[in-house]
Scaffold this motif. Structure first.
Motif, PDB file in Angstrom:
ATOM      1  N   CYS A 244       0.806  -1.223   0.000  1.00 29.48           N
ATOM      2  CA  CYS A 244       0.000   0.000   0.000  1.00 29.48           C
ATOM      3  C   CYS A 244       0.839   1.273   0.000  1.00 29.48           C
ATOM      4  O   CYS A 244       0.336   2.343  -0.346  1.00 29.48           O
ATOM      5  CB  CYS A 244      -0.921   0.026   1.225  1.00 29.48           C
ATOM      6  SG  CYS A 244      -2.267  -1.153   1.161  1.00 29.48           S
ATOM      7  N   ALA A 245       2.108   1.187   0.379  1.00 28.17           N
ATOM      8  CA  ALA A 245       2.961   2.370   0.504  1.00 28.17           C
ATOM      9  C   ALA A 245       3.000   3.159  -0.799  1.00 28.17           C
ATOM     10  O   ALA A 245       3.217   2.603  -1.873  1.00 28.17           O
ATOM     11  CB  ALA A 245       4.374   1.960   0.909  1.00 28.17           C
ATOM     12  N   GLY A 246       2.746   4.458  -0.683  1.00 24.84           N
ATOM     13  CA  GLY A 246       2.793   5.339  -1.836  1.00 24.84           C
ATOM     14  C   GLY A 246       1.595   5.266  -2.756  1.00 24.84           C
ATOM     15  O   GLY A 246       1.614   5.818  -3.842  1.00 24.84           O
ATOM     16  N   THR A 247       0.549   4.573  -2.341  1.00 24.42           N
ATOM     17  CA  THR A 247      -0.663   4.468  -3.155  1.00 24.42           C
ATOM     18  C   THR A 247      -1.822   5.124  -2.424  1.00 24.42           C
ATOM     19  O   THR A 247      -1.698   5.546  -1.271  1.00 24.42           O
ATOM     20  CB  THR A 247      -1.031   2.988  -3.432  1.00 24.42           C
ATOM     21  OG1 THR A 247      -1.538   2.392  -2.226  1.00 24.42           O
ATOM     22  CG2 THR A 247       0.161   2.194  -3.943  1.00 24.42           C
TER      23      THR A 247
ATOM     24  N   GLU B  89      -2.493   3.750   1.088  1.00 22.89           N
ATOM     25  CA  GLU B  89      -1.555   3.882   2.199  1.00 22.89           C
ATOM     26  C   GLU B  89      -2.308   4.150   3.501  1.00 22.89           C
ATOM     27  O   GLU B  89      -3.147   5.047   3.579  1.00 22.89           O
ATOM     28  CB  GLU B  89      -0.561   5.013   1.928  1.00 22.89           C
ATOM     29  CG  GLU B  89       0.563   5.040   2.932  1.00 22.89           C
ATOM     30  CD  GLU B  89       1.722   5.901   2.471  1.00 22.89           C
ATOM     31  OE1 GLU B  89       2.467   6.338   3.344  1.00 22.89           O
ATOM     32  OE2 GLU B  89       1.873   6.130   1.259  1.00 22.89           O
TER      33      GLU B  89
ATOM     34  N   ARG C  49       0.850  13.042   0.899  1.00 19.53           N
ATOM     35  CA  ARG C  49       1.638  11.845   1.191  1.00 19.53           C
ATOM     36  C   ARG C  49       2.993  12.275   1.736  1.00 19.53           C
ATOM     37  O   ARG C  49       3.661  13.118   1.147  1.00 19.53           O
ATOM     38  CB  ARG C  49       1.862  11.024  -0.087  1.00 19.53           C
ATOM     39  CG  ARG C  49       0.589  10.531  -0.706  1.00 19.53           C
ATOM     40  CD  ARG C  49       0.132   9.268  -0.022  1.00 19.53           C
ATOM     41  NE  ARG C  49      -1.087   8.803  -0.654  1.00 19.53           N
ATOM     42  CZ  ARG C  49      -2.067   8.253   0.007  1.00 19.53           C
ATOM     43  NH1 ARG C  49      -1.987   8.086   1.285  1.00 19.53           N
ATOM     44  NH2 ARG C  49      -3.138   7.840  -0.620  1.00 19.53           N
TER      45      ARG C  49
ATOM     46  N   PRO D 250       7.299   5.556  -1.468  1.00 19.36           N
ATOM     47  CA  PRO D 250       7.029   4.126  -1.664  1.00 19.36           C
ATOM     48  C   PRO D 250       8.314   3.317  -1.533  1.00 19.36           C
ATOM     49  O   PRO D 250       9.407   3.817  -1.790  1.00 19.36           O
ATOM     50  CB  PRO D 250       6.479   4.049  -3.082  1.00 19.36           C
ATOM     51  CG  PRO D 250       6.786   5.360  -3.723  1.00 19.36           C
ATOM     52  CD  PRO D 250       7.041   6.361  -2.643  1.00 19.36           C
TER      53      PRO D 250
END
Length: 131
Positions: free
Chosen positions: A52-55, A58, A122, A126
Motif C-alpha cells: 500500500c505504501a505510496g498508493t 496507504e 503523502r 514508496p
C-alpha cells in the motif's frame, strides 16, 4: 512468499477502482480467505501494508474473513468440515468419488471503503521493489 503477490494484486485492483470512483484515500479493504487458499493471514497483512505504501491505499486497514473448508457428498448428501489436512472421503458413506468441495478455496475482495475528495498529502516514499 506468495502473499506479497496476492497483496500487490489486491492493491492494484482496489487502486484502479478507487481512482475510477474518485476516491482520495482507501480506508479499509475486506477480503474473504478460504482455509484451503494457502494464505497465511499474518503474512498477508504484513505484505498488504508494504504494498500500500505510496498508493491511495496507504494506511488502509485489511480485514480478513476466514472461510472454513467444507465438503458435501453427492451420493448421500452428507456435509462435513474438511479440516487440515483435508478429509475428502465422506464421513457417512465412506465414498471419495462423488465429493464436492463447497467452501474453503475463496480468495476475493468483499468490500472497499474509501473517502472522496482531494488527494491527501503523502509524506512517505514508496518502498522500492529492488530492496
Amino acid at each position: 512468499m506468495h502473499e506479497m503477490s496476492i497483496a500487490m494484486a489486491v492493491v492494484g485492483q482496489v487502486e484502479e477502482a478507487a481512482r475510477a470512483g474518485g476516491a482520495s484515500a482507501v480506508t479499509e479493504v475486506r477480503l474473504q480467505v478460504g482455509e484451503l487458499a494457502g494464505v497465511v493471514p499474518d503474512a498477508l497483512d504484513f505484505c498488504f501494508g508494504l504494498a500500500c505504501a505510496g498508493t491511495v491505499l496507504e494506511g488502509a486497514a485489511l480485514a480478513t474473513e476466514f472461510v472454513p473448508a467444507r465438503a458435501r457428498c453427492g451420493s448421500c448428501a452428507a456435509a462435513w468440515p474438511v479440516g487440515m489436512p483435508p478429509e475428502l472421503c465422506c464421513l457417512r458413506c465412506a465414498r471419495a468419488t462423488d465429493v464436492e468441495l463447497v467452501s474453503g478455496r475463496e480468495l476475493q475482495i468483499l468490500s472497499v471503503r474509501w473517502e472522496d475528495g482531494p488527494d491527501p498529502v503523502r509524506t512517505a516514499e514508496p518502498i522500492s521493489e529492488e530492496c
